[in-house]
Design an enzyme around this catalytic site. Structure first.
Site, mmCIF file in Angstrom:
data_model
loop_
_atom_site.group_PDB
_atom_site.id
_atom_site.type_symbol
_atom_site.label_atom_id
_atom_site.label_comp_id
_atom_site.label_asym_id
_atom_site.label_seq_id
_atom_site.Cartn_x
_atom_site.Cartn_y
_atom_site.Cartn_z
ATOM 1 N N TYR A 1 -12.929 7.681 -1.534
ATOM 2 C CA TYR A 1 -12.457 7.694 -0.143
ATOM 3 C C TYR A 1 -11.233 8.570 0.068
ATOM 4 O O TYR A 1 -11.100 9.252 1.101
ATOM 5 C CB TYR A 1 -12.220 6.273 0.366
ATOM 6 C CG TYR A 1 -10.941 5.616 -0.113
ATOM 7 C CD1 TYR A 1 -9.799 5.605 0.685
ATOM 8 C CD2 TYR A 1 -10.863 4.999 -1.358
ATOM 9 C CE1 TYR A 1 -8.625 5.004 0.249
ATOM 10 C CE2 TYR A 1 -9.705 4.402 -1.801
ATOM 11 C CZ TYR A 1 -8.585 4.415 -0.998
ATOM 12 O OH TYR A 1 -7.414 3.825 -1.437
ATOM 13 N N TYR B 1 -2.514 10.290 3.241
ATOM 14 C CA TYR B 1 -3.568 10.912 2.429
ATOM 15 C C TYR B 1 -3.397 12.402 2.176
ATOM 16 O O TYR B 1 -3.788 12.895 1.117
ATOM 17 C CB TYR B 1 -4.934 10.598 3.050
ATOM 18 C CG TYR B 1 -5.178 9.112 3.067
ATOM 19 C CD1 TYR B 1 -5.442 8.416 1.896
ATOM 20 C CD2 TYR B 1 -5.055 8.378 4.250
ATOM 21 C CE1 TYR B 1 -5.610 7.047 1.889
ATOM 22 C CE2 TYR B 1 -5.219 6.998 4.258
ATOM 23 C CZ TYR B 1 -5.480 6.337 3.073
ATOM 24 O OH TYR B 1 -5.615 4.976 3.076
ATOM 25 N N ASP C 1 0.843 -1.191 0.000
ATOM 26 C CA ASP C 1 0.000 0.000 0.000
ATOM 27 C C ASP C 1 0.884 1.249 0.000
ATOM 28 O O ASP C 1 1.879 1.300 -0.705
ATOM 29 C CB ASP C 1 -0.953 -0.074 1.204
ATOM 30 C CG ASP C 1 -2.003 1.015 1.233
ATOM 31 O OD1 ASP C 1 -2.865 1.032 0.339
ATOM 32 O OD2 ASP C 1 -1.968 1.842 2.164
ATOM 33 N N HIS D 1 -6.410 -6.496 -1.995
ATOM 34 C CA HIS D 1 -5.497 -5.471 -1.488
ATOM 35 C C HIS D 1 -4.680 -5.970 -0.289
ATOM 36 O O HIS D 1 -3.606 -5.434 -0.022
ATOM 37 C CB HIS D 1 -6.302 -4.227 -1.105
ATOM 38 C CG HIS D 1 -5.461 -3.003 -0.921
ATOM 39 N ND1 HIS D 1 -4.674 -2.467 -1.925
ATOM 40 C CD2 HIS D 1 -5.261 -2.199 0.164
ATOM 41 C CE1 HIS D 1 -4.043 -1.394 -1.474
ATOM 42 N NE2 HIS D 1 -4.378 -1.209 -0.213
#
Length: 312
Positions: A147, A230, A102, A290
């Site tokens: 998201y 993020y 990730d 994932h």
């Protein structure tokens, strides 16, 4: 699992938690994603240690048992790269293999650009390399309920997550991210509300696993995790040579929702990614999601060991 040792190493003014197992001259550092911590690599750490490697899995600053930065809202990918270099220095380790999942792929690849002499090879799960001077703006091609767009909005995710305990937040994200569709909320819906409370956990993720994650996120909270990754994607590290010059392996599950990010599948399958990572190999496990390293640990362990032994 019981053989995994835990230590705290102070670098850059923060105590960093590092899980460790195995010994030997060749070192593998595992870098986690979100909503993960060192524990997400439990299966792989034992496997590489049994094969004669030394395995390390740190919790990034502000994650798990590592100290949070004094100002989480100012945390950056630069911090993670500098932390990794300092941890290796503190442990007296010159060169490593990096295995990243990730968003952990970003500091892994960036570390290799800045410290190529310290990286023997990079293996990433679920995230292809994108050169830092070619950022992709997925949110321009997806609805506002995407998201990542929601979590980049200051205060939005904090309010959404704040309605629930940490364990439930992790539970919901694990369910969402294990699906093959991109998590997108409706206009008047929050991301946490996409998951029905009666939805079961993925079969490979136990209540015991969830409790482990829940307890660690109860300690750390989500402030740093929302900032990195993020809210840090636009960070400019000033890197001009963006070609990855070490051996690399990308494991991209066919059922990983990231493959549906606009342009991603074409970027990988067309070979465009190899323009930036000339020594890249790519594997597409047909059932891989994932969380493939937890979903199919034996398959991932074999891929890791094959890569390591090829490039020692």
């Amino acid at each position: 699992m019981d053989q995994i040792q835990h230590k705290f190493i102070e670098v850059q003014g923060l105590k960093h938690h590092v899980a460790e197992i195995g010994s030997g001259p060749n070192v593998v550092v595992f870098l986690h994603g979100f909503p993960e911590i060192w524990y997400s690599w439990r299966h792989q750490m034992v496997a590489v240690a049994e094969a004669g490697f030394r395995a390390l899995a740190p919790d990034f600053r502000g994650y798990g048992l590592s100290d949070p930065p004094l100002e989480p809202e100012k945390a950056s990918f630069s911090d993670l790269i500098e932390d990794l270099a300092a941890l290796l220095d503190a442990l007296g380790i010159d060169k490593v293999f990096l295995v990243a999942k990730d968003f952990g792929a970003f500091p892994a690849y960036l570390f290799s650009l800045l410290h190529q002499e310290r990286v023997q090879g990079i293996m990433t799960l679920g995230i292809p390399y994108r050169p830092p001077n070619h950022p992709v703006k997925y949110n321009e091609h997806l609805p506002e309920g995407f998201y990542i767009s929601r979590w980049q909005e200051p205060g939005r995710a904090e309010a959404d997550f704040g309605r629930l305990d940490a364990k439930t937040v992790v539970r919901n994200i694990y369910i969402l991210f294990s699906r093959s569709e991109i998590p997108i909320a409706a206009e008047n819906q929050e991301i946490m509300d996409i998951v029905d409370p009666s939805t079961p956990l993925p079969p490979w993720f136990t209540e015991g696993d969830l409790e482990e994650y829940g307890s660690l996120y109860r300690k750390s909270g989500f402030r740093t995790a929302l900032q990195v990754p993020y809210r840090s994607f636009k960070e400019d590290l000033g890197i001009t040579d963006v070609i990855i010059k070490v051996p690399a392996l990308l494991v991209m599950g066919e059922k990983d929702y990231v493959l549906k990010f606009p342009g991603t599948e074409e970027y990988i399958r067309s070979g465009k990614v190899k323009e930036f990572v000339p020594q890249l190999e790519i594997v597409f496990p047909p059932e891989g999601t994932h969380f493939i390293q937890e979903q199919s640990p034996d398959e991932v362990n074999q891929l890791i060991l094959g890569f390591l032994k090829k490039h020692i």
